[in-house]
Design a protein around this motif. Structure first.
Motif, PDB file in Angstrom:
ATOM      1  N   GLY A  53       0.838  -1.208   0.000  1.00 19.90           N
ATOM      2  CA  GLY A  53       0.000   0.000   0.000  1.00 19.90           C
ATOM      3  C   GLY A  53       0.866   1.247   0.000  1.00 19.90           C
ATOM      4  N   GLY A  54       0.445   2.252   0.772  1.00 19.68           N
ATOM      5  CA  GLY A  54       1.210   3.508   0.789  1.00 19.68           C
ATOM      6  C   GLY A  54       0.879   4.322   2.020  1.00 19.68           C
ATOM      7  N   MET A  55       1.862   5.029   2.544  1.00 19.67           N
ATOM      8  CA  MET A  55       1.644   5.889   3.716  1.00 19.67           C
ATOM      9  C   MET A  55       2.182   7.285   3.411  1.00 19.67           C
ATOM     10  SD  MET A  55       0.139   4.326   6.300  1.00 19.67           S
ATOM     11  CE  MET A  55       0.656   5.001   7.879  1.00 19.67           C
ATOM     12  N   ASP A  56       1.384   8.292   3.795  1.00 23.26           N
ATOM     13  CA  ASP A  56       1.829   9.691   3.668  1.00 23.26           C
ATOM     14  C   ASP A  56       2.325  10.167   5.022  1.00 23.26           C
ATOM     15  OD1 ASP A  56      -0.871  10.536   1.399  1.00 23.26           O
ATOM     16  OD2 ASP A  56       1.212   9.972   0.980  1.00 23.26           O
ATOM     17  N   HIS A  57       3.281  11.077   5.014  1.00 23.64           N
ATOM     18  CA  HIS A  57       3.651  11.722   6.267  1.00 23.64           C
ATOM     19  C   HIS A  57       3.777  13.223   6.018  1.00 23.64           C
ATOM     20  CE1 HIS A  57       7.903  12.513   5.217  1.00 23.64           C
ATOM     21  NE2 HIS A  57       7.762  11.428   4.497  1.00 23.64           N
ATOM     22  N   GLU A  58       3.520  13.979   7.073  1.00 21.57           N
ATOM     23  CA  GLU A  58       3.567  15.447   6.989  1.00 21.57           C
ATOM     24  C   GLU A  58       3.927  15.964   8.371  1.00 21.57           C
ATOM     25  OE1 GLU A  58      -0.301  17.166   6.188  1.00 21.57           O
ATOM     26  OE2 GLU A  58       0.420  19.177   6.738  1.00 21.57           O
ATOM     27  N   ASP A  59       4.928  16.861   8.440  1.00 24.33           N
ATOM     28  CA  ASP A  59       5.326  17.325   9.777  1.00 24.33           C
ATOM     29  C   ASP A  59       5.144  18.836   9.915  1.00 24.33           C
ATOM     30  OD1 ASP A  59       8.997  17.353   9.448  1.00 24.33           O
ATOM     31  OD2 ASP A  59       7.451  18.732   8.722  1.00 24.33           O
ATOM     32  N   PHE A  60       5.436  19.349  11.097  1.00 23.04           N
ATOM     33  CA  PHE A  60       5.150  20.762  11.425  1.00 23.04           C
ATOM     34  C   PHE A  60       6.150  21.702  10.778  1.00 23.04           C
ATOM     35  CE2 PHE A  60       7.567  20.819  15.814  1.00 23.04           C
ATOM     36  CZ  PHE A  60       8.714  20.320  15.197  1.00 23.04           C
ATOM     37  N   ALA A  61       7.149  21.132  10.094  1.00 26.23           N
ATOM     38  CA  ALA A  61       8.107  21.987   9.376  1.00 26.23           C
ATOM     39  C   ALA A  61       7.780  22.016   7.889  1.00 26.23           C
ATOM     40  CB  ALA A  61       9.526  21.452   9.594  1.00 26.23           C
ATOM     41  N   GLY A  62       6.656  21.431   7.517  1.00 29.39           N
ATOM     42  CA  GLY A  62       6.251  21.444   6.114  1.00 29.39           C
ATOM     43  C   GLY A  62       6.811  20.304   5.298  1.00 29.39           C
ATOM     44  N   ASN A  63       7.549  19.369   5.958  1.00 28.77           N
ATOM     45  CA  ASN A  63       8.029  18.213   5.208  1.00 28.77           C
ATOM     46  C   ASN A  63       6.875  17.251   4.945  1.00 28.77           C
ATOM     47  OD1 ASN A  63      10.969  18.824   5.402  1.00 28.77           O
ATOM     48  ND2 ASN A  63      10.548  18.625   7.591  1.00 28.77           N
ATOM     49  N   ARG A  64       6.774  16.804   3.698  1.00 27.97           N
ATOM     50  CA  ARG A  64       5.720  15.836   3.342  1.00 27.97           C
ATOM     51  C   ARG A  64       6.358  14.776   2.459  1.00 27.97           C
ATOM     52  NH1 ARG A  64       0.409  18.827   2.284  1.00 27.97           N
ATOM     53  NH2 ARG A  64       0.675  20.776   3.415  1.00 27.97           N
ATOM     54  N   GLY A  65       5.762  13.582   2.486  1.00 26.81           N
ATOM     55  CA  GLY A  65       6.284  12.551   1.597  1.00 26.81           C
ATOM     56  C   GLY A  65       5.356  11.356   1.571  1.00 26.81           C
ATOM     57  N   ARG A  66       5.589  10.487   0.631  1.00 31.95           N
ATOM     58  CA  ARG A  66       4.777   9.279   0.489  1.00 31.95           C
ATOM     59  C   ARG A  66       5.690   8.085   0.387  1.00 31.95           C
ATOM     60  NH1 ARG A  66      -0.371   8.928  -3.326  1.00 31.95           N
ATOM     61  NH2 ARG A  66      -1.041  10.220  -1.580  1.00 31.95           N
ATOM     62  N   LEU A  67       5.347   7.045   1.121  1.00 30.98           N
ATOM     63  CA  LEU A  67       6.118   5.800   1.065  1.00 30.98           C
ATOM     64  C   LEU A  67       5.288   4.775   0.307  1.00 30.98           C
ATOM     65  CD1 LEU A  67       7.471   5.493   4.744  1.00 30.98           C
ATOM     66  CD2 LEU A  67       8.645   6.411   2.747  1.00 30.98           C
ATOM     67  N   GLY A  68       5.873   4.197  -0.729  1.00 32.26           N
ATOM     68  CA  GLY A  68       5.217   3.109  -1.465  1.00 32.26           C
ATOM     69  C   GLY A  68       5.886   1.790  -1.107  1.00 32.26           C
TER      70      GLY A  68
END
Ligand SMILES: Nc1ccc(F)c(C(=O)c2c[nH]c3ncc(Cl)cc23)c1F
Ligand SMILES: [Fe+3]
Length: 300
Positions: free
Chosen positions: A73-88
């Motif tokens: 599947g896939g997981m998104d992450h987003e933090d309080f410094a504006g970093n975002r990403g997706r893990l496949g």
């Protein structure tokens, strides 16, 4: 030849039972439970199963590194410094929380269940106040080595196997992370750094750990195998007549000579520092300033 290497013996094995975590997520926790607590530098290992609508909304971290390995599947992450990403599938994220991170980890849209592993590794005391940082490792960046005539495949995420080195040092705390797939009749002898704490976690199928003629044990799916600290290599194989291949992760790390005082995602070396972390998080200070007024998009 590696068959001369002394086997690392099994100290304990146990089944990881499913439990609730986050918002509607399910995890099989095999490190960080009463069965296995002080196993430095490892603090927690969760085999997570996140259905659409569930996940891990906004939460803090301080004092540890998290290694997230997406399997399905896939997981998104987003933090309080504006970093975002997706893990496949096959991707990894190495997050050093250091002095403080607030983030959300939620399923990428889609309808299937999202499966992976999250390993928490303690940070050396001197680095617990460091700036947070991320290291991403895409599936295609992970070298694969075939062993035993192709019956064994090792994804060298971190560390070294049969002459293949992982691409880069990803965590501050030295950790080896190997994803091993063994077909029926396959065998592997995997050297590990001596004196490091080591375990295996079985993802699929049945694996026989131990050297021929020595102590051996067949381990089924969703079990954690904790190795003793003697010996030089892990011996593993899948029986010739097994119906299906087996898959396990093999993990080793340097024990840190420091106290672990943990309150959820705050991992420090004294009670006072844990109180301080809690206060800093509440008052948005000492590394949690950016939590003030922040809400993730993905965790809403
Ligand atoms: N309650 C609580 C408190 C603190 C946390 F950090 C978490 C948390 O985020 C996770 C705990 N297991 C995990 N497995 C995988 C992923 Cl992607 C996240 C988590 C959590 F749920
Ligand atoms: Fe988290």
């Amino acid at each position: 030849p590696t068959t001369k290497l002394l086997p690392r013996l099994i100290r304990q094995t146990f089944l990881a039972i499913e439990q609730s975590e986050g918002a509607g997520a399910r995890v099989r926790r095999s490190i960080g439970t009463p069965k296995l607590r002080n196993f430095s530098p490892f603090l927690m290992l969760d085999h997570f199963f996140v259905s659409p609508g569930a996940g891990f909304p906004d939460h803090p971290h301080r004092g540890q590194e998290t290694i997230t390995y997406l399997i399905e599947g896939g997981m998104d992450h987003e933090d309080f410094a504006g970093n975002r990403g997706r893990l496949g599938p096959g991707d990894l994220q190495f997050m050093t929380a250091g002095r403080g991170i607030v983030h959300a980890e939620m399923p990428a849209q889609g309808e299937g269940v999202n499966v992976g592993l999250q390993l928490w590794v303690d940070l050396p005391k001197r680095l617990k106040g460091c700036e947070p940082r991320y290291r991403d490792l895409k599936a295609e960046e992970v070298p694969v080595v075939e062993v035993d005539g192709g019956k064994v495949k090792v994804k060298v995420i971190s560390g070294e196997s049969h002459g293949v080195d992982s691409v880069k040092d990803l965590a501050y705390t030295p950790v080896w992370l190997l994803d091993v797939e063994v077909r029926p009749g396959g065998k592997i002898v995997q050297p590990l750094p001596e004196g490091w704490n080591a375990f295996a976690y079985t993802l699929e199928g049945d694996v026989v750990f131990g050297q021929e003629g020595g102590e051996r044990k067949k381990v089924e799916q969703f079990h954690n195998v904790v190795f003793g600290d003697g010996g030089q290599a892990v011996y593993a194989e899948v029986e010739e007549g097994a119906e299906k291949s087996a898959r396990f992760v093999l993990v080793a790390g340097t024990p840190l000579d420091q106290k672990v005082v943990q309150y959820g995602p705050f991992v420090l070396t004294s009670q006072e520092e844990v109180y301080q972390a809690f206060m800093d998080y509440q008052t948005h200070s000492n590394g949690f300033e950016r939590a003030d007024g922040w809400e993730s998009e993905i965790g809403k």
